[in-house]
Design a protein around this motif. Structure first.
Motif, short mmCIF file in Angstrom:
data_model
loop_
_atom_site.label_atom_id
_atom_site.label_comp_id
_atom_site.label_asym_id
_atom_site.label_seq_id
_atom_site.Cartn_x
_atom_site.Cartn_y
_atom_site.Cartn_z
N ARG A 123 0.80 -1.22 0.00
CA ARG A 123 0.00 0.00 0.00
C ARG A 123 0.84 1.28 0.00
O ARG A 123 0.55 2.21 -0.76
CB ARG A 123 -0.98 -0.01 1.16
CG ARG A 123 -2.23 0.81 0.87
CD ARG A 123 -3.36 0.51 1.81
NE ARG A 123 -3.78 -0.86 1.84
CZ ARG A 123 -4.53 -1.45 0.90
NH1 ARG A 123 -4.92 -0.76 -0.16
NH2 ARG A 123 -4.88 -2.71 1.01
N PRO A 124 1.92 1.38 0.81
CA PRO A 124 2.72 2.61 0.76
C PRO A 124 3.32 2.88 -0.62
O PRO A 124 3.39 4.04 -1.05
CB PRO A 124 3.81 2.36 1.81
CG PRO A 124 3.20 1.38 2.76
CD PRO A 124 2.36 0.49 1.92
N TYR A 125 3.75 1.83 -1.31
CA TYR A 125 4.33 2.01 -2.64
C TYR A 125 3.29 2.61 -3.59
O TYR A 125 3.56 3.58 -4.31
CB TYR A 125 4.84 0.67 -3.18
CG TYR A 125 5.61 0.76 -4.47
CD1 TYR A 125 6.98 0.97 -4.46
CD2 TYR A 125 4.98 0.61 -5.71
CE1 TYR A 125 7.71 1.04 -5.65
CE2 TYR A 125 5.69 0.68 -6.89
CZ TYR A 125 7.05 0.89 -6.86
OH TYR A 125 7.77 0.97 -8.04
N HIS A 126 2.11 2.04 -3.57
CA HIS A 126 1.07 2.50 -4.50
C HIS A 126 0.53 3.86 -4.12
O HIS A 126 0.18 4.65 -5.01
CB HIS A 126 -0.02 1.44 -4.61
CG HIS A 126 0.38 0.29 -5.48
ND1 HIS A 126 0.23 0.30 -6.85
CD2 HIS A 126 0.99 -0.88 -5.17
CE1 HIS A 126 0.70 -0.82 -7.35
NE2 HIS A 126 1.18 -1.55 -6.36
N GLN A 127 0.47 4.16 -2.86
CA GLN A 127 0.05 5.51 -2.46
C GLN A 127 1.05 6.55 -2.95
O GLN A 127 0.65 7.61 -3.45
CB GLN A 127 -0.09 5.57 -0.93
CG GLN A 127 -1.29 4.81 -0.40
CD GLN A 127 -1.31 4.72 1.12
OE1 GLN A 127 -0.29 4.90 1.79
NE2 GLN A 127 -2.47 4.41 1.67
N ALA A 128 2.33 6.25 -2.82
CA ALA A 128 3.37 7.17 -3.28
C ALA A 128 3.37 7.29 -4.80
O ALA A 128 3.54 8.38 -5.35
CB ALA A 128 4.74 6.72 -2.78
N LEU A 129 3.20 6.16 -5.49
CA LEU A 129 3.18 6.17 -6.95
C LEU A 129 2.02 7.02 -7.45
O LEU A 129 2.19 7.88 -8.33
CB LEU A 129 3.05 4.73 -7.46
CG LEU A 129 3.28 4.46 -8.95
CD1 LEU A 129 3.65 3.00 -9.17
CD2 LEU A 129 2.05 4.79 -9.77
N ALA A 130 0.83 6.80 -6.88
CA ALA A 130 -0.35 7.56 -7.30
C ALA A 130 -0.17 9.05 -7.02
O ALA A 130 -0.54 9.91 -7.85
CB ALA A 130 -1.58 7.03 -6.59
N ALA A 131 0.40 9.38 -5.87
CA ALA A 131 0.60 10.78 -5.52
C ALA A 131 1.59 11.46 -6.45
O ALA A 131 1.41 12.62 -6.84
CB ALA A 131 1.07 10.89 -4.07
N GLU A 132 2.63 10.74 -6.84
CA GLU A 132 3.63 11.33 -7.75
C GLU A 132 3.04 11.53 -9.13
O GLU A 132 3.32 12.54 -9.79
CB GLU A 132 4.87 10.45 -7.80
CG GLU A 132 6.01 11.00 -8.66
CD GLU A 132 6.61 12.30 -8.13
OE1 GLU A 132 7.48 12.87 -8.83
OE2 GLU A 132 6.21 12.77 -7.04
N LEU A 133 2.22 10.59 -9.59
CA LEU A 133 1.54 10.78 -10.87
C LEU A 133 0.67 12.03 -10.84
O LEU A 133 0.66 12.83 -11.78
CB LEU A 133 0.67 9.56 -11.21
CG LEU A 133 1.39 8.31 -11.70
CD1 LEU A 133 0.39 7.17 -11.87
CD2 LEU A 133 2.13 8.56 -13.01
N GLU A 134 -0.06 12.21 -9.75
CA GLU A 134 -0.94 13.37 -9.64
C GLU A 134 -0.14 14.67 -9.57
O GLU A 134 -0.55 15.69 -10.14
CB GLU A 134 -1.84 13.22 -8.42
CG GLU A 134 -2.94 12.19 -8.60
CD GLU A 134 -3.80 12.46 -9.82
OE1 GLU A 134 -4.22 13.63 -10.02
OE2 GLU A 134 -4.05 11.51 -10.59
N ARG A 135 1.00 14.65 -8.89
CA ARG A 135 1.84 15.85 -8.81
C ARG A 135 2.34 16.26 -10.19
O ARG A 135 2.26 17.43 -10.58
CB ARG A 135 3.03 15.59 -7.89
CG ARG A 135 3.94 16.80 -7.70
CD ARG A 135 5.18 16.47 -6.88
NE ARG A 135 6.16 15.72 -7.64
CZ ARG A 135 7.10 16.29 -8.43
NH1 ARG A 135 7.15 17.61 -8.57
NH2 ARG A 135 7.98 15.53 -9.05
#
Length: 259
Positions: A123-135
């Motif tokens: 979950r932490p990996y995917h939360q960070a990945l999704a957040a970076e895509l949005e940024r």
């Protein structure tokens, strides 16, 4: 202990390396069979391939710390099969790519442990990945997610014969726009050193399929490399002659993502 590393860039390109990690925590290693403790199914050296290119191009890079034997970040958290009807290793693998058991008898994880691994590592990996895509999307209006993988060139459990050198996956064209797919295949067709396939045995895993949404400004592509083209598949050693040539072709592909 950190569960992943994220280096933020400035370009509209995020490189995900979900199987780069090779660390196996001690409490897990003692439950594995000796052959599995080497983490042979790691995507060896993919960070070494990509990170210099990312720095030059201004791309972001995200990679995990632990081995895919802890949890496979390119599988859905519900364990749903990526290729129904075909043999695959799953969210928390219990067999390796050679078809042999990873765990000592009776040491496989139960449902509670699998849930803990999902919460701790997946979950932490995917939360960070999704957040970076949005940024990046917020900054540029669009972004390309490049999912970098590698695998031995012969894995009978997964495919017959020899794997092509470069295996591009776009979920049969659903995860990226037609123009980007055309540009990437054009790079491969213009060179003669490597053979390649588009949406062959590897069409893109969970990351490519889940995050790729061209209509909303996020394109996703997976590249599965045959390890024979940049390393020794038996010793896992980096090949100082072959690897720079592979990097040159990957650079051209990544540059197309930024055009």
């Amino acid at each position: 202990m950190e569960t992943f590393n994220l280096e933020r860039g400035t370009a509209p390109l995020l490189i995900s390396l979900p199987h780069d990690g090779s660390h196996i925590p001690a409490d897990l290693a003692k439950r594995l069979r000796p052959a599995a403790r080497r983490a042979p199914d790691t995507d060896w050296h993919v960070a070494k391939l990509y990170e210099p290119l990312a720095k030059d191009l201004g791309a972001s890079v995200i990679k995990p710390v632990v081995s895919r034997y802890m949890v496979d970040l390119n599988r859905p958290a519900d364990g749903h099969a990526l290729y129904p009807g075909r043999r695959e290793t799953g969210l928390v693998p219990t067999v390796g790519f050679d078809g042999e058991p990873l765990y000592l008898d009776g040491q496989e994880p139960d449902a509670e442990e699998i849930g803990q691994r999902i919460e701790t590592w997946w979950r932490p990996y995917h939360q960070a990945l999704a957040a970076e895509l949005e940024r990046l999307k917020a900054q540029h209006g669009h972004v390309v997610l490049w999912d970098g993988h590698s695998i031995r060139s012969h894995v009978p459990m997964l495919f017959e014969g020899r794997l092509p050198d470069f295996n591009l996956g776009t979920a049969d064209g659903a995860s990226c726009g037609a123009q980007l797919q055309w540009n990437l295949t054009g790079v491969m067709e213009a060179q003669s050193r490597y053979d390649f396939v588009l949406n062959g045995r590897f069409k893109g895993g969970y990351i490519t399929r889940h995050y790729g949404n061209p209509a909303h400004g996020i394109e996703a592509v997976q590249l599965e490399l045959a390890q024979s083209q940049y390393m020794n598949e038996e010793s896992f050693a980096w090949d100082t002659t072959k690897a720079p040539m592979v990097q040159g072709t990957i650079r051209q592909l990544l540059q197309k993502c930024l055009e």
